[in-house]
Design a protein around this motif. Structure first.
Motif, PDB file in Angstrom:
ATOM      1  N   ASP A  45       4.142   3.595  -3.571  1.00 20.98           N
ATOM      2  CA  ASP A  45       3.181   4.210  -4.484  1.00 20.98           C
ATOM      3  C   ASP A  45       3.799   5.034  -5.592  1.00 20.98           C
ATOM      4  O   ASP A  45       3.143   5.339  -6.582  1.00 20.98           O
ATOM      5  N   ASP A  46       5.085   5.434  -5.458  1.00 15.13           N
ATOM      6  CA  ASP A  46       5.606   6.267  -6.549  1.00 15.13           C
ATOM      7  C   ASP A  46       6.803   5.614  -7.249  1.00 15.13           C
ATOM      8  O   ASP A  46       7.517   6.268  -7.991  1.00 15.13           O
ATOM      9  N   ASP A  82       0.815  -1.216   0.000  1.00 11.04           N
ATOM     10  CA  ASP A  82       0.000   0.000   0.000  1.00 11.04           C
ATOM     11  C   ASP A  82       0.852   1.271   0.000  1.00 11.04           C
ATOM     12  O   ASP A  82       0.384   2.329  -0.443  1.00 11.04           O
TER      13      ASP A  82
END
Ligand code: MG
Length: 465
Positions: free
Chosen positions: A57-58, A54
């Motif tokens: 993310d980048d 989670d």
């Protein structure tokens, strides 16, 4: 650059619960091996995988590391907030395809604990991560050899794990993605059961990452499966995005216009040594033994091959014992009347010894060979076999009767030794038909070893009819 992966996990052959967790996601792959408490290990590894997924993310190395640190905090908070989960932790070995500042892509590897990341390249396996374990520390210090480390009874003690403390040191590695390379993330349930050479051979044989992962799990279970076993295989594809292939010779070759591309490792970063990015002030938690449910601990057991050897040996011994008993029964199960030191003797056994079973003296008769009827002497010399002791005695008594009958008919027996006085009396005629005044006159001692019976008194007067 493209990567494809396959993964698998199994509870193993001994444990009742699987505390390993794994992840195959977009540009992110991971293995976590949980430990502690009845449910703790399972929760710790699952929470770690979820938080890592989670928070990555980048697609940068920084967010990858931050996600792992966030996973550590999440596990620690769950552990401190729930008595049932107190002390739980997990290993984490994760691989990500990250974007670099110059617009390229790189592979980033994180490690805490004793799960491992290997790189398979041109058939050779290289372990990229270093275990945080007691045994690895001993091996690195030269206290034990590689071979001793592989079988050390304390090799399950880790010196660092996620979730034990609020912050944790995480080893990071960087690698250049090279077409044809295959990365293996695995828990210790794999490399403690399957040798690195066998892992390499399996990767050479199976081009599909899912097939390879499943086959490695199967091999771990075949070798004993004493722990949960988890494996993720990640393949680096070539620059065109084409899949790699395994040719007949088992060598991996990249397909496509670009062929294999082997750029140097990323500048300033060595892939051979870990880069520790956490503050040095953080001491690793004290060594801890993985503590799953008590009933879940693997019990020492013999490998199946050892059991087969043991059962084969027991069976062989039983057969040999039965054969020896049969030979003994045959060799010792009968009697014969023969001669021992010139005396008619009843033996137990066979006239010709069978193997190590020699005949033994059962009864001496007091009858000298010279006193026996001439037509029986050959048989006595060879040993006249009888089925039972009673029948042997009956045979001797018949012989004695014959001797006594001849005595009564006036037979004069030859001297037993040259120069000895002629005797007319065999050993004893008392049981047959002793004539008045013809009591036994020889006193050959039973079992005497001094030679044939010798008269010790003057021979009686021959009886005439
Ligand atoms: Mg394990």
């Amino acid at each position: 650059m493209d990567l494809v992966a396959g993964g698998a996990t199994d509870v193993g052959m001994v444990r009742s619960a699987n505390q390993d967790s794994w992840l195959v996601a977009d540009r992110l792959w991971a293995v976590a091996d949980g430990m502690g408490g009845h449910l703790g290990g399972e929760v710790a590894s699952q929470v770690t995988i979820e938080v890592l997924r989670d928070h990555f993310d980048d697609y940068t190395a920084e967010s990858f590391l931050a996600a792992a640190q966030e996973a550590n905090r999440a596990v620690h908070e769950r552990a401190t907030g729930n008595a049932d989960l107190r002390g739980m932790g997990t290993t984490l070995c994760a691989l990500a395809l990250v974007d670099t500042d110059d617009g390229a892509q790189a592979l980033s590897i994180l490690n805490v604990g004793d799960s491992r990341c290997y790189r398979w390249r041109d058939g050779e396996m290289t372990q990229l991560t270093r275990d945080h374990s007691l045994v690895e520390d001993m091996r690195a210090a030269g206290q034990i050899t590689d071979a001793e480390a592989a079988v050390h009874p304390h090799r399950n003690i880790v010196t660092r794990a996620l979730g034990i403390q609020p912050e944790v040191k995480i080893d990071t590695f960087a690698a250049v993605p090279v077409a044809g390379d295959r990365y293996v993330l695995c828990s210790d349930g794999l490399f403690n059961e399957v040798t690195v050479d066998r892992i390499a051979a399996t990767l050479r044989r199976l081009a599909d990452p899912q097939e390879a992962a499943s086959e490695l799990i199967r091999q771990a279970n075949e070798s004993g499966g004493r722990d949960n076993v988890t494996c993720v295989v990640v393949d680096v594809l070539d620059a065109t995005g084409a899949a790699t292939s395994v040719d007949d010779a088992g060598e991996v070759a990249a397909r496509g216009a670009g062929g294999t591309n082997r750029p140097p490792d990323l500048a300033g970063i060595t892939t051979a040594q870990p880069v520790v990015v956490a503050p040095d002030a953080d001491e690793p938690p004290p060594p801890e033994r993985r503590s799953g449910p008590a009933s879940d601990e693997p019990k020492p057991r013999l490998r199946r091959a050892t059991w087969r050897t043991f059962l084969f040996a027991v069976g062989l011994l039983a057969i040999l014992a039965a054969a020896a008993a049969a030979v003994g029964w045959y060799a010792r199960g009968s009697y014969f009347v023969g001669l021992d030191q010139g005396e008619v003797t009843i033996f137990k056994g066979r006239p010709q010894a069978v193997l190590w079973f020699e005949p033994t003296v059962e009864n001496r008769t007091g009858i000298a060979e010279a006193q026996t009827p001439a037509h029986l002497r050959d048989a006595l010399a060879d040993g006249h076999q009888q089925p039972t002791l009673d029948e042997s005695r009956a045979y001797v008594n018949r012989m004695r009767s014959m001797i006594c009958a001849e005595l009564e008919n006036g037979a004069v027996w030859p001297p037993l030794e040259p120069g000895a006085p002629t005797t007319t009396v065999p050993a004893s005629c008392a049981d047959v038909a002793p004539a008045p005044g013809t009591a036994p006159t020889t006193t050959t001692p039973r079992g005497s070893s001094t030679g044939p019976p010798t008269p010790t008194t003057a021979p009686p007067t021959p009886t005439t009819s």
